[in-house]
Design a protein around this motif. Structure first.
Motif, PDB file in Angstrom:
ATOM      1  N   LEU A  98       1.441  25.983  -5.570  1.00  0.00           N
ATOM      2  CA  LEU A  98       2.340  25.741  -4.446  1.00  0.00           C
ATOM      3  C   LEU A  98       3.675  26.460  -4.654  1.00  0.00           C
ATOM      4  CD1 LEU A  98       2.968  24.341  -1.785  1.00  0.00           C
ATOM      5  CD2 LEU A  98       3.522  22.268  -3.065  1.00  0.00           C
ATOM      6  N   SER A 101       3.178  29.977  -3.821  1.00  0.00           N
ATOM      7  CA  SER A 101       2.929  30.166  -2.392  1.00  0.00           C
ATOM      8  C   SER A 101       4.220  30.139  -1.584  1.00  0.00           C
ATOM      9  CB  SER A 101       1.973  29.087  -1.882  1.00  0.00           C
ATOM     10  OG  SER A 101       1.829  29.139  -0.474  1.00  0.00           O
ATOM     11  N   VAL A 102       5.114  29.208  -1.896  1.00  0.00           N
ATOM     12  CA  VAL A 102       6.343  29.060  -1.102  1.00  0.00           C
ATOM     13  C   VAL A 102       7.545  29.739  -1.746  1.00  0.00           C
ATOM     14  CG1 VAL A 102       5.521  26.905  -0.098  1.00  0.00           C
ATOM     15  CG2 VAL A 102       6.999  26.833  -2.123  1.00  0.00           C
ATOM     16  N   ARG A 234       9.774  26.119   6.523  1.00  0.00           N
ATOM     17  CA  ARG A 234       8.428  26.588   6.182  1.00  0.00           C
ATOM     18  C   ARG A 234       7.948  25.962   4.878  1.00  0.00           C
ATOM     19  NH1 ARG A 234       5.954  30.768   3.358  1.00  0.00           N
ATOM     20  NH2 ARG A 234       7.937  31.594   2.603  1.00  0.00           N
ATOM     21  N   ALA A 235       8.861  25.822   3.919  1.00  0.00           N
ATOM     22  CA  ALA A 235       8.501  25.198   2.648  1.00  0.00           C
ATOM     23  C   ALA A 235       8.126  23.731   2.848  1.00  0.00           C
ATOM     24  CB  ALA A 235       9.653  25.326   1.657  1.00  0.00           C
ATOM     25  N   ASP A 237       6.855  22.424   5.567  1.00  0.00           N
ATOM     26  CA  ASP A 237       5.521  22.417   6.184  1.00  0.00           C
ATOM     27  C   ASP A 237       4.444  22.577   5.117  1.00  0.00           C
ATOM     28  OD1 ASP A 237       6.523  22.081   8.713  1.00  0.00           O
ATOM     29  OD2 ASP A 237       6.454  24.203   9.240  1.00  0.00           O
ATOM     30  N   ALA A 238       4.689  23.455   4.146  1.00  0.00           N
ATOM     31  CA  ALA A 238       3.730  23.658   3.069  1.00  0.00           C
ATOM     32  C   ALA A 238       3.550  22.383   2.251  1.00  0.00           C
ATOM     33  CB  ALA A 238       4.177  24.811   2.170  1.00  0.00           C
ATOM     34  N   ARG A 241       1.161  20.158   4.013  1.00  0.00           N
ATOM     35  CA  ARG A 241      -0.225  20.631   3.916  1.00  0.00           C
ATOM     36  C   ARG A 241      -0.824  20.335   2.541  1.00  0.00           C
ATOM     37  NH1 ARG A 241       1.990  25.173   6.311  1.00  0.00           N
ATOM     38  NH2 ARG A 241       1.760  26.392   4.378  1.00  0.00           N
ATOM     39  N   HIS A 242      -0.003  20.315   1.508  1.00  0.00           N
ATOM     40  CA  HIS A 242      -0.513  20.112   0.155  1.00  0.00           C
ATOM     41  C   HIS A 242      -0.386  18.668  -0.322  1.00  0.00           C
ATOM     42  CE1 HIS A 242      -0.260  24.510   0.133  1.00  0.00           C
ATOM     43  NE2 HIS A 242      -1.075  24.471  -0.903  1.00  0.00           N
TER      44      HIS A 242
END
Length: 252
Positions: A98, A101-102, A234-235, A237-238, A241-242
Motif C-alpha cells: 500500500l 501504491s500511494v 486519493r490516498a 480512497d486507497a 479499498r485496502h
C-alpha cells in the motif's frame, strides 16, 4: 468498551470474505463459483469481487478447470506455529504494498487498554513516517489516528480518554476544546476519512479510516508532507479499498 458506529463497509466486506473462505475450505478438491455463491449466500457479482480480492491477497487460487481452492497465504496462516508472527508478516506485506501504491507512509493503529497504539507501519525514503515528537498516546485529539479511534468509542469512553490526556496545543490548528472535539467526533460519519491537517505537526497531513469488527477498535492511516497534501484524497480512497484485506488478516 462501547462502540458508537455500526460496522463499516470494509467490515461487511471482510465478513463476506470470511464466509467465502470458509466455504472454499470445505471443498479441498475445489468448488465452482456458482456453488460458492449459493453456499456463502452472496450474489454472483459480489462473489466475483470478493474472489478477486482474496486471490490478490493469496487466500484463494483458481485451478485449471475454474474451481476455487485455498491459497498459499491462507494455508500458511492457518498452519503456522507462530500464528501471530505469520499474521504480522502478512500485514507488513500489505502495508508495504500500500505504501508503494500511494507513495505515502501507512499505519495500523489499535485502541488497546484505553490507549492509542500504532502497532505496525510502512515508510521509506520517498514516504517518510510522521516524526513522533509528542507521544501518540497523549495526542489523540490532534492526530487522524487518534480521532478515528476515539470516534469509534462510546461517549463515556471518549470522555474517559480525554480526562486522562490533557488536550495540549501542538500547532496553531490543534483543537483544545473538549466540547468542540466531542461534537466533531459525535458527527463523524464512519465512511468518511478522519483528517489531520497540520494539527499534530506543522508540515504533515494525515487521513485515517476505521478497521473495526466487534469490540476491536482500529484504523488504517496514511501521512504525507504538506507539500503533497493534494494527494491526500486519493490516498484516503486507497485506504478504504485496502481496509477489508487488512481486517481479514486480523480476523484469521
Amino acid at each position: 468498551m462501547a462502540l458508537m458506529h455500526e460496522p463499516t463497509a470494509p467490515c461487511h466486506s471482510a465478513q463476506d470474505a470470511l464466509r467465502v473462505l470458509e466455504c472454499v475450505a470445505r471443498h479441498p478438491a475445489g468448488a465452482p463459483a456458482t456453488g460458492l455463491a449459493r453456499e456463502a449466500g452472496v450474489d454472483p457479482g459480489r462473489l466475483t469481487a470478493l474472489l478477486r480480492m482474496l486471490r490478490g491477497e493469496g487466500y484463494v487460487e483458481q485451478t485449471a478447470d475454474g474451481a476455487w481452492i485455498t491459497g498459499d497465504t491462507l494455508r500458511r496462516l492457518t498452519s503456522a506455529h507462530d500464528h501471530d508472527g505469520a499474521v504480522r508478516e502478512k500485514l507488513q506485506h500489505t502495508l508495504d504494498r500500500l505504501r508503494d501504491s500511494v507513495g505515502a507512509a501507512v499505519y495500523i493503529s489499535r485502541y488497546e487498554d484505553g490507549e492509542v497504539r500504532v502497532t505496525q507501519y510502512a515508510a521509506g525514503p520517498g514516504a517518510p513516517a510522521v516524526n513522533e515528537w509528542v507521544d501518540f498516546r497523549s495526542s489523540a485529539h490532534a492526530t487522524a489516528v487518534g480521532k478515528s479511534l476515539l470516534a469509534q468509542l462510546g461517549h463515556d469512553a471518549r470522555r474517559d480518554h480525554l480526562s486522562r490526556h490533557r488536550m495540549a496545543r501542538l500547532t496553531s490548528r490543534t483543537i483544545t476544546s473538549d466540547r468542540l472535539l466531542l461534537s466533531r467526533l459525535e458527527s463523524q460519519p464512519p465512511t468518511v476519512p478522519v483528517l489531520d491537517l497540520q494539527e499534530y505537526a506543522v508540515g504533515t497531513v494525515c487521513a485515517a479510516v476505521p478497521i473495526t469488527a466487534g469490540a476491536s477498535v482500529g484504523c488504517l492511516a496514511v501521512s504525507l508532507p504538506v507539500e503533497r497534501a493534494h494527494r491526500l484524497p486519493r490516498a484516503a480512497d486507497a485506504l478504504n479499498r485496502h481496509a477489508a484485506p487488512v481486517l481479514l488478516s486480523l480476523a484469521l
